[in-house]
Design a protein around this motif. Structure first.
Motif, short mmCIF file in Angstrom:
data_model
loop_
_atom_site.label_atom_id
_atom_site.label_comp_id
_atom_site.label_asym_id
_atom_site.label_seq_id
_atom_site.Cartn_x
_atom_site.Cartn_y
_atom_site.Cartn_z
N HIS A 119 -39.60 -7.42 -17.15
CA HIS A 119 -40.58 -8.03 -18.04
C HIS A 119 -41.85 -7.19 -18.17
N THR A 120 -42.38 -6.75 -17.03
CA THR A 120 -43.65 -6.03 -17.00
C THR A 120 -43.55 -4.83 -16.08
N VAL A 121 -44.15 -3.73 -16.48
CA VAL A 121 -44.39 -2.61 -15.59
C VAL A 121 -45.91 -2.49 -15.42
N SER A 122 -46.36 -2.57 -14.18
CA SER A 122 -47.79 -2.39 -13.92
C SER A 122 -48.00 -1.03 -13.28
N PHE A 123 -49.18 -0.47 -13.50
CA PHE A 123 -49.51 0.85 -13.01
C PHE A 123 -50.76 0.78 -12.15
N THR A 124 -50.80 1.61 -11.11
CA THR A 124 -51.99 1.72 -10.28
C THR A 124 -52.24 3.18 -9.97
N PHE A 125 -53.46 3.50 -9.56
CA PHE A 125 -53.95 4.86 -9.27
C PHE A 125 -54.24 5.64 -10.54
N GLY A 126 -54.15 5.00 -11.69
CA GLY A 126 -54.42 5.71 -12.93
C GLY A 126 -53.86 4.95 -14.11
N CYS A 127 -54.02 5.54 -15.28
CA CYS A 127 -53.56 4.91 -16.52
C CYS A 127 -52.43 5.72 -17.12
N PRO A 128 -51.33 5.08 -17.50
CA PRO A 128 -50.26 5.82 -18.19
C PRO A 128 -50.77 6.30 -19.55
N THR A 129 -50.16 7.34 -20.06
CA THR A 129 -50.55 7.82 -21.38
C THR A 129 -50.11 6.83 -22.45
N ALA A 130 -50.72 6.96 -23.61
CA ALA A 130 -50.34 6.08 -24.72
C ALA A 130 -48.87 6.24 -25.07
N ASP A 131 -48.33 7.45 -24.91
CA ASP A 131 -46.91 7.69 -25.20
C ASP A 131 -46.02 6.90 -24.23
N VAL A 132 -46.40 6.87 -22.96
CA VAL A 132 -45.63 6.11 -21.97
C VAL A 132 -45.68 4.62 -22.31
N VAL A 133 -46.86 4.13 -22.64
CA VAL A 133 -47.01 2.71 -23.00
C VAL A 133 -46.16 2.39 -24.21
N ALA A 134 -46.21 3.25 -25.23
CA ALA A 134 -45.43 3.02 -26.45
C ALA A 134 -43.93 3.02 -26.15
N ARG A 135 -43.50 3.90 -25.26
CA ARG A 135 -42.08 3.95 -24.90
C ARG A 135 -41.64 2.64 -24.23
N LEU A 136 -42.46 2.13 -23.33
CA LEU A 136 -42.12 0.87 -22.67
C LEU A 136 -42.16 -0.29 -23.66
N HIS A 137 -43.15 -0.29 -24.53
CA HIS A 137 -43.22 -1.33 -25.55
C HIS A 137 -41.98 -1.32 -26.44
N SER A 138 -41.51 -0.14 -26.78
CA SER A 138 -40.32 -0.06 -27.65
C SER A 138 -39.09 -0.59 -26.95
N ALA A 139 -39.14 -0.62 -25.61
CA ALA A 139 -38.03 -1.18 -24.82
C ALA A 139 -38.24 -2.65 -24.51
N GLY A 140 -39.30 -3.25 -25.09
CA GLY A 140 -39.56 -4.66 -24.88
C GLY A 140 -40.25 -4.98 -23.57
N VAL A 141 -40.88 -3.98 -22.98
CA VAL A 141 -41.54 -4.14 -21.69
C VAL A 141 -43.04 -4.25 -21.88
N ARG A 142 -43.66 -5.22 -21.21
CA ARG A 142 -45.12 -5.35 -21.23
C ARG A 142 -45.72 -4.39 -20.20
N VAL A 143 -46.95 -3.99 -20.45
CA VAL A 143 -47.63 -3.02 -19.58
C VAL A 143 -48.94 -3.59 -19.06
#
Length: 335
Positions: A119-143
């Motif tokens: 359902h969700t991928v959370s990130f710590t120690f930094g921010c994923p790039t917009a490309d990474v976020v878009a890739r997860l969104h396209s897979a139906g994953v919240r960030v």
């Protein structure tokens, strides 16, 4: 609601042992939202942990990932630190580890999570790039992105994050600051106020939340949910080691301290001997994590709580050994 749960309570992803599939499933079964901690796991081990979690619960779950930093630590400072640890290594009969940099298999984990159906991928120690976020969104994953300041929140919002995990200095374990150079000293309430001022996103509050009163205060300060970690460390479902549990339940140490002694990154834990004696440890994550890991493992195996990292938030003295469902429902009952 930013998580698909009946209750606004999220299980903190506690990498390195405490987080288990059983803990994630128990929190989810009680009405909260469970997380699998991907930190320190190989991609294959992460896949196994996800499979085990899904065997225990059909509810949606999240996965937390470490964003790798830059390999720019001071090699001389780390070498000097290693020399200072040699007597400890000799006492424990354990070798020092190799102080190496690595990315915690970040690209491979992203590949896995883009097709894992979480359902969700959370990130710590930094921010994923917009490309990474878009890739997860396209897979139906919240960030979700862990932030400690307004600047970090602005960066995460610009990258496309769906929600922010706002961490106060009270939190146990590693601080989620992006740079990791200076310790985060902002209280949870201060962090929530500064983040709310710049980001119109759902906020999950974390740091020192042990009771219903703590959760109410955080939600009154603008959070839609709270994330709890220390409160779950001594549950039967957690993978917390025996000496770690005893140190918490027996109140062996009187306070917590924010230190780089164990990993080279600022983190809050019980003020055991190792943390106190190495208060001047240099920066260098994950190099120092790898350097001290054999010492911590040997001490834990020997039942010695004076050497391993004993991550704990400022509210740790309220800890119990109740099961996870009881703790979740106790906090929820006061909301």
């Amino acid at each position: 609601m930013t998580v698909p749960a009946r209750l606004p309570i999220v299980q903190a992803p506690m990498a390195g042992g405490p987080s288990t599939p059983e803990l994630a499933a128990a929190v989810t079964g009680a009405g909260g939202f469970g997380y699998v901690a991907a930190g320190y796991l190989s991609p294959d081990a992460l896949r196994t942990a996800l499979d085990r979690t899904r065997a225990l619960t059909a509810a949606p779950v999240g996965v937390n990932v470490f964003v790798p930093g830059r390999p720019n630590a001071d090699g001389a400072a780390i070498a000097n630190y290693a020399a200072s640890l040699q007597p400890e290594a000799e006492r424990l009969g354990a070798p020092l580890g190799e102080p190496r940099w690595e990315d915690d298999a970040y690209p491979a984990k992203l590949d896995l999570l883009a097709r894992a159906g979480v359902h969700t991928v959370s990130f710590t120690f930094g921010c994923p790039t917009a490309d990474v976020v878009a890739r997860l969104h396209s897979a139906g994953v919240r960030v979700a992105v862990t932030v400690t300041s307004a600047d970090e929140a602005t960066t995460a919002a610009a990258a496309g994050a769906d929600s922010l995990v706002v961490q106060g200095t009270e939190a146990g374990g590693h601080q989620g600051t992006f740079a990791g150079v200076t310790p985060n000293r902002a209280s949870l309430n201060e962090a929530l106020a500064s983040v709310r001022a710049v980001a119109d996103l759902p906020l999950v509050a974390t740091g020192g939340i042990m009771t219903a009163a703590d959760a109410v205060a955080a939600m009154e300060a603008g959070a839609v949910a709270v994330q709890i970690g220390t409160a779950l460390l001594c549950t039967p479902e957690a993978g917390t080691s025996a000496p770690y549990r005893r140190a918490l339940l027996e109140r062996r140490y009187s306070e917590t301290v924010v230190t780089r002694a164990f990993s080279g990154r600022w983190a809050r834990g019980l003020a055991n001997r190792f943390a106190v004696e190495h208060a001047d440890a240099p920066a260098g994550y994950p190099q120092i994590h790898h350097l001290t890991r054999p010492l911590r493992a040997a001490a834990a195996q020997a039942g010695d709580p004076d050497v391993p990292n004993l991550w704990a938030g400022t509210g740790w003295s309220a800890i119990t050994d109740d099961d996870a469902a009881t703790i979740v429902r106790r906090i929820a009952a006061g909301l």
